[in-house]
Design a protein around this motif. Structure first.
Motif, short mmCIF file in Angstrom:
data_model
loop_
_atom_site.label_atom_id
_atom_site.label_comp_id
_atom_site.label_asym_id
_atom_site.label_seq_id
_atom_site.Cartn_x
_atom_site.Cartn_y
_atom_site.Cartn_z
N ARG A 35 58.30 42.24 42.09
CA ARG A 35 57.77 42.89 40.78
C ARG A 35 58.81 42.77 39.70
NH1 ARG A 35 52.47 44.48 40.25
NH2 ARG A 35 51.49 44.78 41.98
N LYS A 39 59.81 40.53 36.49
CA LYS A 39 60.17 41.27 35.08
C LYS A 39 61.47 40.72 34.41
CE LYS A 39 57.97 45.51 34.99
NZ LYS A 39 57.24 45.52 33.60
N ASP A 498 56.33 49.13 38.55
CA ASP A 498 56.18 48.16 37.55
C ASP A 498 55.94 48.55 36.01
OD1 ASP A 498 55.87 45.68 36.62
OD2 ASP A 498 54.72 44.81 38.25
N ALA A 503 60.34 45.14 30.80
CA ALA A 503 60.81 44.10 31.07
C ALA A 503 62.19 43.81 30.82
CB ALA A 503 59.95 42.72 30.78
#
Length: 508
Positions: A35, A39, A498, A503
């Motif tokens: 994950r 990102k 997450d 990000a």
């Protein structure tokens, strides 16, 4: 062997704001690595053992393949999400097979209950035990569904604030989350053997059915609606496939690499120091190590406000596990993939294990025979097994260095009596894992098999949070944080972080 990305030097010198370190490669750590790489982070995955998997490590010996621990797959959609993040499909890499029966439950008097994926078959068997309990079982499944609607939706949501807890409180009260799974089951089912068959599920995640919140009954709904699955090639095949996804994302995987300390400064993470003395800088660290181990050992040089050593030592831990992996020179075709062999006691046995930390001779066990589904797990004409026995964790004082073989022999005798005649004469290979190994090999406090016990006072907000309460930039995944143990839960813990971690393009 370490699997370094070709641009390792570039990754090693990446901006710490763009770098993420994942400690441990259990399913929570593997999912977190996937994950975070999706990102945009440069991810370094650090694993103490010589191969990926953590509790899902694969042991190979004398031509036999043994899954280290997790063998039951439910909610495969959580795995499929990870493949989708990499633009791939899980079915291209992993072949999952539906189990039928889910489990064969053998009671101490020799009676059998095949817990099936067919509701009508379960009801037929229930009527043989107590006709009145068939209607009660259907009512119980509705109660399980109600708890699933509330509880499962919370699996991928953080419980970091009291406000989040208070929003959940009305449902907790309405659904009597203060009651145990066994109490809920007993409300609908009167036959004691059926009560055991329907209430044992918390043991799969390190919980006592007599103290685990009734919310954990949602597992029953998960199984009857989504099934119980096993992977061809074993659970290790899933670990291998996830490792390949991670490599494809450019992540640096380093095995035989143990973390000594999570380094901090000014209340923020600065990276990790390895046992070798090497320091890797990063402003984002995700620990898939046991949460209690993380706070007690990996942050031992950091002043802690909440998860102090005193609190960690006073916490309630799951049971320990004795696992005997063995292969046979012959096959036992009458033994299904999953069996649960119950001893003469239920409640008092669990009280001895969880409360009194008292070793017992009249144990119950789970028997795994993967060759029932996949003959490739053993040489031709042979069977692979493991017998997993819930035992007290290391507070029992048991000296497993001397007791392990004595206990293994008792397990062997029990198996010969309950379906594997001639086992001792047909052994081809043998390997044991005790609570001492869980402590020394898997870095589990007190050698607990599933980290903190999932009782209501150690669940959700009351469990170590996914976003560390101690230092900024540290996040936790795996069995010791929210939502807890079991494949769906540890995969969901990675989904929680997450949702918490921005990000790379949004990192200041």
């Amino acid at each position: 062997m370490n699997t370094a990305h070709p641009d390792f030097d570039k990754l090693h010198h990446a901006n710490p704001n763009e770098r993420a370190i994942v400690i441990g490669s259990g399913f929570g750590g593997l999912a977190a690595a996937i994950r975070l790489a999706a990102k945009g982070y440069h991810v370094t995955l650090l694993e103490k053992l010589d191969a990926l998997g953590g509790r899902g490590y694969t042991y190979r010996q004398d031509g036999f393949t043994f899954d280290g621990g997790p063998t039951i797959v439910t909610v495969p959609e959580l795995f499929e999400e990870l493949w989708a993040l990499c633009g791939k499909t899980m079915s291209s890499d992993v072949d999952l097979r539906l189990m039928n029966p889910f489990y064969r439950i053998r009671f101490d008097d020799g009676r059998i209950f095949d817990y099936s994926n067919e509701k009508s078959e379960n009801l037929r068997q229930i009527r043989e035990y107590n006709p009145d309990d068939a209607r009660g079982y259907e009512r119980y499944l509705k109660a399980s569904e109600a708890r699933h609607k509330v509880g499962f939706d919370l699996l991928d949501k953080p419980f970091s604030t009291l406000a989040q807890l208070m929003r959940f409180a009305p449902d907790l009260v309405r659904l009597r989350g203060d009651q145990s799974v066994y109490t809920l089951v007993s409300k609908y089912i009167k036959n004691e053997q059926l009560r055991q068959a329907v209430s044992f599920h918390p043991l799969l995640i390190g919980g006592n059915p007599f103290t685990a919140s009734s919310l954990y009954s949602l597992i029953s709904h998960l199984e009857v609606t989504g099934g119980v699955w096993s992977a061809m090639g074993g659970t290790g095949r899933i670990v291998e496939a996830m490792g390949n996804l991670i490599k494809g994302q450019g992540t640096d995987i380093r095995v035989n690499t143990e973390v000594d300390q999570i380094t901090t400064a000014g209340g923020k993470v600065t990276g990790v120091r390895l046992k070798s003395g090497e320091h890797i800088a990063a402003n984002l660290v995700i620990s898939n190590a046991d949460s209690a181990w993380t706070y007690k050992h990996l942050l031992s040089e950091t002043v802690k406000r909440k998860w102090t050593e005193r609190r960690i030592d006073k916490a309630h831990y799951s049971n320990g596990l004795f696992v005997w992996y063995f292969g046979t020179k012959k096959q036992y075709p009458d033994i299904p993939h999953h069996s649960i062999i119950l001893g003469p006691r239920y409640k008092s046995l669990l009280t001895d294990i969880f409360k009194h930390k008292k070793p017992t001779d009249d144990f119950s066990l789970y028997l795994h025979r993967p060759t029932a589904t996949d003959p490739s797990m053993a040489p031709e004409g042979c069977d692979a097994f493991y017998a997993l026995v819930p035992v007290p964790h290391l507070d029992s004082g048991t000296d497993w260095t001397t007791h392990a073989e004595t206990f293994r022999k008792a397990v062997e005798e029990r198996l010969e009596e309950t379906g594997l005649p001639g086992l001792s004469e047909n052994l081809a290979t043998s390997l044991m894992l005790t609570p001492l190994d869980f402590q020394n090999r898997l870095n589990s406090v007190k050698g607990a098999g599933f980290s903190l016990e999932p009782r209501i006072t150690q669940s959700a907000y009351f469990r170590p949070h996914n976003k560390s309460e101690e230092v900024d930039g540290l996040y936790l995944v795996g069995a010791g944080t929210h939502p807890g143990a079991g494949m769906p839960a540890v995969l969901s813990s990675a989904k929680v972080i997450d949702n918490l971690i921005p990000a790379v393009s949004h990192v200041s």
